[in-house]
Each structure stands twice: as structure tokens, then as C-alpha cells.
Design a protein around this motif. Structure first.
Motif, PDB file in Angstrom:
ATOM      1  N   LEU A 210       0.841  -1.199   0.000  1.00 57.99           N
ATOM      2  CA  LEU A 210       0.000   0.000   0.000  1.00 57.99           C
ATOM      3  C   LEU A 210       0.871   1.241   0.000  1.00 57.99           C
ATOM      4  O   LEU A 210       1.946   1.259   0.606  1.00 57.99           O
ATOM      5  CB  LEU A 210      -0.882   0.061   1.254  1.00 57.99           C
ATOM      6  CG  LEU A 210      -2.146  -0.779   1.346  1.00 57.99           C
ATOM      7  CD1 LEU A 210      -2.828  -0.509   2.681  1.00 57.99           C
ATOM      8  CD2 LEU A 210      -3.095  -0.476   0.205  1.00 57.99           C
ATOM      9  N   ARG A 211       0.394   2.287  -0.664  1.00 54.83           N
ATOM     10  CA  ARG A 211       1.060   3.589  -0.570  1.00 54.83           C
ATOM     11  C   ARG A 211       0.012   4.680  -0.765  1.00 54.83           C
ATOM     12  O   ARG A 211      -0.756   4.647  -1.729  1.00 54.83           O
ATOM     13  CB  ARG A 211       2.169   3.731  -1.610  1.00 54.83           C
ATOM     14  CG  ARG A 211       2.960   5.038  -1.467  1.00 54.83           C
ATOM     15  CD  ARG A 211       4.128   5.080  -2.448  1.00 54.83           C
ATOM     16  NE  ARG A 211       5.090   4.030  -2.193  1.00 54.83           N
ATOM     17  CZ  ARG A 211       6.092   4.127  -1.320  1.00 54.83           C
ATOM     18  NH1 ARG A 211       6.244   5.219  -0.600  1.00 54.83           N
ATOM     19  NH2 ARG A 211       6.927   3.114  -1.158  1.00 54.83           N
ATOM     20  N   TYR A 212      -0.005   5.639   0.142  1.00 54.77           N
ATOM     21  CA  TYR A 212      -0.915   6.781   0.057  1.00 54.77           C
ATOM     22  C   TYR A 212      -0.096   8.051  -0.140  1.00 54.77           C
ATOM     23  O   TYR A 212       0.781   8.367   0.666  1.00 54.77           O
ATOM     24  CB  TYR A 212      -1.741   6.930   1.330  1.00 54.77           C
ATOM     25  CG  TYR A 212      -2.690   5.783   1.591  1.00 54.77           C
ATOM     26  CD1 TYR A 212      -3.939   5.736   0.976  1.00 54.77           C
ATOM     27  CD2 TYR A 212      -2.341   4.755   2.447  1.00 54.77           C
ATOM     28  CE1 TYR A 212      -4.812   4.681   1.217  1.00 54.77           C
ATOM     29  CE2 TYR A 212      -3.207   3.702   2.698  1.00 54.77           C
ATOM     30  CZ  TYR A 212      -4.435   3.662   2.087  1.00 54.77           C
ATOM     31  OH  TYR A 212      -5.292   2.619   2.321  1.00 54.77           O
ATOM     32  N   SER A 213      -0.408   8.800  -1.207  1.00 57.78           N
ATOM     33  CA  SER A 213       0.279  10.069  -1.464  1.00 57.78           C
ATOM     34  C   SER A 213      -0.568  11.273  -1.064  1.00 57.78           C
ATOM     35  O   SER A 213      -0.033  12.361  -0.873  1.00 57.78           O
ATOM     36  CB  SER A 213       0.635  10.178  -2.949  1.00 57.78           C
ATOM     37  OG  SER A 213      -0.544  10.340  -3.730  1.00 57.78           O
ATOM     38  N   PHE A 214      -1.897  11.100  -0.979  1.00 60.31           N
ATOM     39  CA  PHE A 214      -2.845  12.155  -0.605  1.00 60.31           C
ATOM     40  C   PHE A 214      -2.909  13.297  -1.622  1.00 60.31           C
ATOM     41  O   PHE A 214      -3.499  14.343  -1.348  1.00 60.31           O
ATOM     42  CB  PHE A 214      -2.521  12.720   0.783  1.00 60.31           C
ATOM     43  CG  PHE A 214      -2.376  11.676   1.837  1.00 60.31           C
ATOM     44  CD1 PHE A 214      -3.451  10.867   2.188  1.00 60.31           C
ATOM     45  CD2 PHE A 214      -1.155  11.458   2.472  1.00 60.31           C
ATOM     46  CE1 PHE A 214      -3.324   9.882   3.160  1.00 60.31           C
ATOM     47  CE2 PHE A 214      -1.016  10.477   3.432  1.00 60.31           C
ATOM     48  CZ  PHE A 214      -2.106   9.692   3.777  1.00 60.31           C
TER      49      PHE A 214
ATOM     50  N   VAL B 273     -10.091   8.441   0.299  1.00 57.78           N
ATOM     51  CA  VAL B 273      -8.671   8.596  -0.023  1.00 57.78           C
ATOM     52  C   VAL B 273      -8.140   7.244  -0.472  1.00 57.78           C
ATOM     53  O   VAL B 273      -8.131   6.283   0.301  1.00 57.78           O
ATOM     54  CB  VAL B 273      -7.880   9.105   1.193  1.00 57.78           C
ATOM     55  CG1 VAL B 273      -6.395   9.239   0.855  1.00 57.78           C
ATOM     56  CG2 VAL B 273      -8.444  10.445   1.672  1.00 57.78           C
TER      57      VAL B 273
ATOM     58  N   ASP C 296      -5.365   4.469  -1.992  1.00 55.82           N
ATOM     59  CA  ASP C 296      -3.954   4.159  -2.154  1.00 55.82           C
ATOM     60  C   ASP C 296      -3.657   4.057  -3.640  1.00 55.82           C
ATOM     61  O   ASP C 296      -4.569   4.123  -4.480  1.00 55.82           O
ATOM     62  CB  ASP C 296      -3.609   2.853  -1.437  1.00 55.82           C
ATOM     63  CG  ASP C 296      -4.309   1.659  -2.054  1.00 55.82           C
ATOM     64  OD1 ASP C 296      -3.644   0.905  -2.782  1.00 55.82           O
ATOM     65  OD2 ASP C 296      -5.525   1.490  -1.812  1.00 55.82           O
TER      66      ASP C 296
ATOM     67  N   SER D 169      -9.454   3.127   7.491  1.00 57.14           N
ATOM     68  CA  SER D 169      -9.935   2.225   6.449  1.00 57.14           C
ATOM     69  C   SER D 169     -11.064   1.364   6.981  1.00 57.14           C
ATOM     70  O   SER D 169     -11.436   1.437   8.158  1.00 57.14           O
ATOM     71  CB  SER D 169      -8.793   1.325   5.978  1.00 57.14           C
ATOM     72  OG  SER D 169      -8.544   0.293   6.924  1.00 57.14           O
TER      73      SER D 169
ATOM     74  N   ASP E 177       2.547  12.430   5.145  1.00 60.21           N
ATOM     75  CA  ASP E 177       2.501  12.166   3.703  1.00 60.21           C
ATOM     76  C   ASP E 177       3.169  10.820   3.425  1.00 60.21           C
ATOM     77  O   ASP E 177       3.879  10.271   4.265  1.00 60.21           O
ATOM     78  CB  ASP E 177       3.225  13.290   2.948  1.00 60.21           C
ATOM     79  CG  ASP E 177       2.851  13.339   1.468  1.00 60.21           C
ATOM     80  OD1 ASP E 177       1.961  12.566   1.039  1.00 60.21           O
ATOM     81  OD2 ASP E 177       3.424  14.165   0.737  1.00 60.21           O
ATOM     82  N   ASP E 178       2.914  10.298   2.232  1.00 62.57           N
ATOM     83  CA  ASP E 178       3.611   9.114   1.711  1.00 62.57           C
ATOM     84  C   ASP E 178       3.607   7.942   2.699  1.00 62.57           C
ATOM     85  O   ASP E 178       4.643   7.358   3.019  1.00 62.57           O
ATOM     86  CB  ASP E 178       5.049   9.470   1.337  1.00 62.57           C
ATOM     87  CG  ASP E 178       5.112  10.545   0.263  1.00 62.57           C
ATOM     88  OD1 ASP E 178       4.250  10.522  -0.636  1.00 62.57           O
ATOM     89  OD2 ASP E 178       5.998  11.422   0.331  1.00 62.57           O
TER      90      ASP E 178
END
Length: 272
Positions: free
Chosen positions: A64-68, A76, A78, A126, A264-265
């Protein structure tokens, strides 16, 4: 072994970082003196030739990776769209701030009286996320954080899945007035809280990347790519729970370990 890439059939929002009927226990800050049920080792990893054997190998396959960068006005997502996050609030607000050509999430400011019902609280959370359970496998997780010297508090969770009491857990936090990040894991059926506490503060008003890595027998915290603390763990330790992923706090109750500053990230990886 459960595959890490299992897609869940439904993502049902919950009220906290566990089921609505589950209490959100206050979890120990790493800056406090460890109790007999804690195992903590802090300090920078040695720079001698033997150092690589003392540092958990960094897994490299992204789960998983969230940059927003798309904002937080709706779900939001991923990078692969597997696990949407939603804003959960109790008097607090989330906003976005620029970072590296994109956006980061700004969380509520610290409350004057930590844990008071009147404190502003807001997190990203989540639905069920069992596919994130690492079991006994090597994995890593972390985020980039921006914390000012006046934004530290008694409890400040960056990301968390699971609890340390009657559950299992992995967590990244920046607890305590000193603003030293730490990585925390608890195994299924275990009472020992394993904490790798960094030897330096990140509460300096600048962005820092924090990464937690678990290998067979070692938990390591790295700051800006440099190992800064570690803790020995049992190779048999397994992390499996039915809890969601929470970012910025463990829920919206008064004792939610609300993070202040920007995140972030966010990422979770596993060994390929």
C-alpha cells in the motif's frame, strides 16, 4: 499462508481502529521507562562493518502507498485503489498542505489538556484490512512526517493497525515531548510490547521519512534512510488481527493518541 494481495469483498467503515464495541486502550509511550512487559532498545545502529547484520533488511514490494495528492474530500485511495480511507472526526478537522509538488494531510493541533473530551480529534481510517496482516513475514511500514517543536504530545500515532492489549499490532508513533519516533509491534497471544525507539527527535519543523522494518528477529526504526534504533524480537512473533488501518490516531475517543503535524507518503511493504 494468507496472500498479502487478497482483495476484500467489502470495506465497512468502523468507529475506531477496531470494532465499535471494542474499547480503545491507552498504549504505553516509548519515552516512558519500559515495564517488565516491554522490550525496548534505542540508539543509532553501529557504523562498524558488522552493522548490516544488526539492521532489519528492508522489504521492497509495495503493498500500500498513500500520497494524498488527490485531496481528502472523498475516499482517499492508495495507489492501487485497494483500501480507501475515510475521515473520522470528533470536533477536529483535517486539511491538506503542499509537499513535494503534491499534498500532505494536516492533523489537528495539540490539545492543552491531553486526552480531554474537548480535544479536537480527526483521523483517516480504512475498513477491514486483513490483507495487511504480515503474520511472521518480514515487512516494513512508515511515512513522511512534519512535526514542529510545539506539536509534540504524550501520545501521537502516525499509523496503526491493531492494539497492544488482547490483540496484535504494528504501529509507528512520535510520542513524548522530545518527539522521538518509535516502531511498535505486538504478537498474537503475547503481552510484550516491542519498541524500537529512535535516538533523535523529528520535531524540528522539517520533513522526515520514518521507516519501521521487521526481520526474523529484529525491529528497526530508520529516519531519513539511517537506522536510529532497534529491538530484538522473537522470530515466531506473528501479527494477525481483524482491525482496520488508522492514520493520525487510533480512533476518535478522547484517548486516541492524536497526531499533530502533517503526514505524507504512508506505505506498507513486504519482502518480495
Amino acid at each position: 499462508m494468507r496472500t498479502w494481495l487478497l482483495l476484500l469483498a467489502a470495506l465497512v467503515p468502523l468507529a475506531g481502529c477496531a470494532s465499535p464495541t471494542r474499547q480503545q486502550p491507552r498504549e504505553s509511550a516509548p519515552s516512558a521507562r519500559p515495564s517488565p512487559g516491554h522490550a525496548t532498545v534505542s540508539g543509532a545502529a553501529p557504523s562498524s562493518p558488522a552493522a548490516p547484520s544488526l539492521v532489519a533488511a528492508a522489504p521492497s514490494a509495495t503493498v500500500l502507498r498513500y500520497s494524498f495528492d488527490s485531496g481528502i474530500t472523498g475516499p482517499v485511495l492508495d495507489g492501487a485503489g485497494r483500501l480507501p480511507l475515510r475521515v473520522r472526526r470528533a470536533g477536529g478537522q483535517l486539511s491538506t498542505v503542499p509537499h513535494n509538488g503534491g499534498l500532505a494531510v494536516r492533523f489537528p493541533q495539540p490539545c492543552e489538556h491531553y486526552g480531554a473530551e474537548s480535544c479536537a480529534r480527526a483521523i483517516l481510517q480504512s475498513g477491514p484490512a486483513e490483507f495487511l496482516n504480515p503474520g511472521q513475514e518480514a515487512f516494513s511500514y512508515g511515512a513522511s512526517v512534519l512535526v514542529a517543536p510545539n506539536e509534540t504530545s504524550k501520545g501521537a500515532n502516525v499509523l496503526q493497525k491493531g492494539f497492544s492489549v488482547g490483540d496484535s499490532q504494528f504501529k509507528l508513533q512520535v510520542d513524548g515531548a522530545a518527539g522521538r519516533p518509535s516502531c511498535v509491534i505486538v504478537g498474537v497471544g503475547g503481552s510484550t510490547i516491542y519498541v524500537a525507539l529512535a535516538s533523535l527527535s523529528v520535531a524540528d519543523g522539517r520533513w522526515h521519512r520514518i521507516e519501521c522494518s521487521r526481520s526474523d528477529a529484529l525491529l528497526t526504526v530508520a529516519v531519513d534512510g539511517q537506522p536510529r534504533g532497534r529491538a530484538a524480537i522473537p522470530p515466531s512473533l506473528s501479527i494477525v488481527n481483524a482491525d482496520p488501518l488508522c492514520i493520525g490516531g487510533k480512533g476518535t475517543s478522547a484517548n486516541n493518541d492524536q497526531f499533530a503535524g502533517a503526514i505524507d507518503d504512508v506505505f506498507i511493504t513486504r519482502a518480495p
